[in-house]
Enzyme design. Structure first.
Site, PDB file in Angstrom:
ATOM      1  N   ASP A  82     -14.880 -15.296   8.766  1.00 50.77           N
ATOM      2  CA  ASP A  82     -13.141 -14.569   8.664  1.00 50.77           C
ATOM      3  C   ASP A  82     -12.691 -14.523  10.226  1.00 50.77           C
ATOM      4  O   ASP A  82     -13.089 -13.327  10.072  1.00 50.77           O
ATOM      5  CB  ASP A  82     -13.330 -13.267   7.829  1.00 50.77           C
ATOM      6  CG  ASP A  82     -11.438 -12.856   7.458  1.00 50.77           C
ATOM      7  OD1 ASP A  82     -11.033 -13.381   7.970  1.00 50.77           O
ATOM      8  OD2 ASP A  82     -11.898 -12.449   6.504  1.00 50.77           O
TER       9      ASP A  82
ATOM     10  N   TYR B 210       0.652  -1.353  -0.006  1.00 50.26           N
ATOM     11  CA  TYR B 210      -0.115   0.197  -0.261  1.00 50.26           C
ATOM     12  C   TYR B 210       1.201   1.315   0.104  1.00 50.26           C
ATOM     13  O   TYR B 210       0.948   1.906   0.726  1.00 50.26           O
ATOM     14  CB  TYR B 210      -1.194   0.577   0.466  1.00 50.26           C
ATOM     15  CG  TYR B 210      -1.604  -1.729   1.514  1.00 50.26           C
ATOM     16  CD1 TYR B 210      -2.975  -1.064   0.370  1.00 50.26           C
ATOM     17  CD2 TYR B 210      -2.060  -2.355   1.969  1.00 50.26           C
ATOM     18  CE1 TYR B 210      -3.518  -2.635   1.034  1.00 50.26           C
ATOM     19  CE2 TYR B 210      -2.727  -3.367   2.200  1.00 50.26           C
ATOM     20  CZ  TYR B 210      -3.315  -3.358   1.143  1.00 50.26           C
ATOM     21  OH  TYR B 210      -4.408  -4.171   1.674  1.00 50.26           O
TER      22      TYR B 210
ATOM     23  N   LYS C 170      -3.027 -15.547   9.923  1.00 55.58           N
ATOM     24  CA  LYS C 170      -2.183 -14.133  10.809  1.00 55.58           C
ATOM     25  C   LYS C 170      -1.474 -15.387  12.970  1.00 55.58           C
ATOM     26  O   LYS C 170      -0.312 -15.432  12.422  1.00 55.58           O
ATOM     27  CB  LYS C 170      -3.401 -12.723  10.939  1.00 55.58           C
ATOM     28  CG  LYS C 170      -3.743 -12.021  10.236  1.00 55.58           C
ATOM     29  CD  LYS C 170      -4.458 -10.638  10.878  1.00 55.58           C
ATOM     30  CE  LYS C 170      -4.389  -9.829   9.640  1.00 55.58           C
ATOM     31  NZ  LYS C 170      -3.405  -9.308   8.951  1.00 55.58           N
TER      32      LYS C 170
ATOM     33  N   TYR D 159     -13.380  -6.064   5.687  1.00 61.89           N
ATOM     34  CA  TYR D 159     -11.965  -6.429   4.513  1.00 61.89           C
ATOM     35  C   TYR D 159     -11.522  -8.267   4.790  1.00 61.89           C
ATOM     36  O   TYR D 159     -11.787  -8.860   6.236  1.00 61.89           O
ATOM     37  CB  TYR D 159     -10.533  -5.371   5.093  1.00 61.89           C
ATOM     38  CG  TYR D 159      -9.610  -5.815   4.938  1.00 61.89           C
ATOM     39  CD1 TYR D 159      -9.025  -5.508   3.163  1.00 61.89           C
ATOM     40  CD2 TYR D 159      -8.622  -6.606   5.361  1.00 61.89           C
ATOM     41  CE1 TYR D 159      -7.794  -5.632   2.913  1.00 61.89           C
ATOM     42  CE2 TYR D 159      -7.597  -7.625   4.710  1.00 61.89           C
ATOM     43  CZ  TYR D 159      -7.298  -6.393   3.432  1.00 61.89           C
ATOM     44  OH  TYR D 159      -5.808  -6.814   2.469  1.00 61.89           O
TER      45      TYR D 159
END
Length: 553
Positions: free
Chosen positions: A340, A76, A398, A240
């Site tokens: 998620d 990004y 993660k 997201y």
């Protein structure tokens, strides 16, 4: 250091990588330095905030930064005029060490993954043992190995709450399928490369399930017209789910990071996200989901949600009862449900998984809610088994490996696996590094360490400290809201940061000994909550650093 000649520049560049002595690396760096020296527009970068002038830098990192700026693409970030980067030499416990020797507190857990901190001896040992005694990688097609099987079994124990909602220690003794009684108990694990890929796998599972089912129904029907395919997903705005193509399609198409791809992504259904942490804040969300399912359920393959916390879409919290109501809506309209939990899984919110929260365990704190008890001390932590909402498909990543390796896991139930394969079908996905043994070994060590440690006590301690250290931010004119849930602390500003402000804020935070990665309107922290080295003074320092930069905005 500014070299006096091209030869000294080559020598210096090679010294930057002094731990890598291969001839190939030396030639590569030399070639890059040659190209830099020949360019009239090249310049020597310097560590941001480094106390040494570039000519005296003991880590000799000025050319490293120059190569980084001109040739390395960061996430990004502009490819031609990137924001400054900070060279890291090492990390241990809760600290990152810069090349110049300064130590800064990692308030981000390396994008929420390094929950146990750095150089954890348990995880280090697991990785070294796997490398030295077994193998770093082997293909998973037609082969299997103990780390993958043990990790899958352990994950199934965890996500099915085999040892209590608080996740107390239980030794690995396999997973007995015949013990599963609940319709939504998860019993199949797909081990992939990353969190984003775990979402891709989940979406593909949902699509292939309905494709197989509808094809089978068509082949046994006299009606030869093609039925409407269930190919769409319902997702929340401000959601997201990753940067790969399928995952991007269920991220917020307007306010998210992928709006430029709107014309080529699959078109999905989006509903407003809850506008606050209470159940009545989600009334519009639930009504919109119900309306879509009433009219278009024949098109909808699944609803996909980030339970309780919308992460990179704004760090917003919403009430756990929403999950139960969405589960019922999906059941009523024959639609699958995907959770998620890539950012929220493994304890971050104060529950082992965010989908396990109930009204008692869920304890968000907000500077806008004057009626709340500051620390919610009257609430209990232990959820009942009935509070757990089981999705049809669960995505993990993660913290799965404690931040040591890239890895994702997609867990599903018998309904999905039987639907895809009972008539001979195979699930159509198979990454090269699927179930990588090294990643599986450290992931197994990480999840075992989590459930064997006082993780819940640590989360609540971090939560109390974050409330205390960050609540004064609410008095600043630049701040809209301060909110805390578990080991997540968020300072939301009234205005988003400009590029110049972002660079300035990042620089100031590093000078104050703290590493955070602000984005948009948010200055937030997700510290390594299960690291024994994390102290109240570290959290106070994070709060003070945020206050210092926010007071100047």
């Amino acid at each position: 250091m500014v070299p006096s000649s091209q030869q000294s520049a080559k020598h210096l560049a090679c010294n930057i990588f002094r731990h890598r002595s291969s001839t190939q690396t030396t030639r590569l760096i030399s070639a890059v330095v040659d190209s830099q020296a020949d360019s009239s527009s090249s310049r020597i970068a310097q560590c941001q905030g480094c106390p040494y002038p570039s000519t005296d830098c003991p880590s000799q990192c000025s050319i490293l930064l120059d190569i980084d700026r001109n040739h390395v693409i960061h996430p990004y970030t502009s490819m031609t005029d990137p924001l400054p980067t900070f060279p890291i030499a090492s990390a241990k416990g809760v600290h990152l060490e810069l090349n110049d020797g300064r130590k800064i507190i990692d308030g981000m857990s390396s994008w929420w993954a390094a929950v146990h901190g750095y150089r954890n001896p348990v995880l280090d040992t697991a990785m070294m043992s796997q490398i030295e005694n077994n193998m770093s990688h082997v293909m998973f097609g037609g082969l299997t190995h103990k780390p993958a099987v043990e990790l899958a079994g352990r994950l199934l124990q965890m996500v099915n709450n085999d040892f209590g909602a608080q996740g107390t220690e239980s030794s690995f003794d396999g997973f007995e399928v015949e013990k599963m009684q609940h319709d939504y108990v998860l019993n199949k694990v797909f081990l992939s490369d990353s969190g984003s890929i775990s979402v891709e796998v989940a979406m593909k599972m949902a699509l292939q399930y309905w494709f197989t089912l509808q094809n089978d129904q068509s082949s046994h029907s006299n009606n030869r017209t093609n039925p409407t395919r269930k190919t769409k997903f319902i997702s929340l705005r401000n959601g997201y789910h990753g940067d790969t193509f399928g995952a991007m399609s269920v991220c917020d198409p307007v306010n998210g990071m992928h709006s430029m791809f709107a014309g080529v992504l699959a078109q999905q259904f989006f509903v407003d996200s809850p506008n606050g942490p209470h159940l009545n804040d989600a009334a519009a969300t639930l009504a919109q989901i119900e309306d879509i399912l009433k009219d278009r359920s024949h098109e909808v393959a699944a609803v996909i949600l980030e339970p309780i916390v919308q992460g990179a879409g704004g760090m917003k919290f919403y009430h756990p009862s929403v999950l139960k109501r969405v589960r019922k809506l999906c059941d009523d309209h024959d639609v699958l449900l995907i959770f998620d939990e890539i950012a929220t899984g493994f304890g971050r919110t104060g529950s082992l998984f965010a989908g396990w929260h109930d009204e008692e365990s869920y304890r968000p704190w907000s500077s806008l809610d004057e009626s709340q008890d500051e620390v919610n001390s009257s609430k209990r932590d232990c959820q009942s088994a009935n509070s757990i909402v089981y999705p049809d498909i669960l995505c993990l990543g993660k913290a799965l490996t404690g931040g040591y390796m890239t890895m994702g896991a997609t867990v599903t139930n018998k309904r999905i696996s039987n639907g895809i394969s009972d008539t001979g079908g195979v699930f159509m996905h198979g990454p090269t590094f699927m179930a990588n043994p090294l990643a599986c070994s450290v992931a197994l060590a990480s999840v075992n360490l989590m459930v064997q440690s006082p993780w819940l006590e640590r989360v609540r301690s971090v939560e109390r400290s974050l409330i205390k250290s960050m609540s004064p931010l609410a008095k600043l004119d630049s701040v809209r809201e301060v909110r805390v849930l578990g080991a997540i602390g968020v300072c939301e500003l009234h205005k988003g940061l400009t590029r110049e402000e972002m660079a300035s804020v990042q620089q100031q935070l590093v000078e104050d000994g703290v590493w955070l990665r602000p984005f948009g309107k948010l200055l937030y922290t997700m510290p390594p909550f299960n690291c024994g080295d994390l102290e109240v003074e570290h959290l106070n320092k994070i709060g003070d650093a945020i206050h210092k930069v926010a007071s100047k905005l």
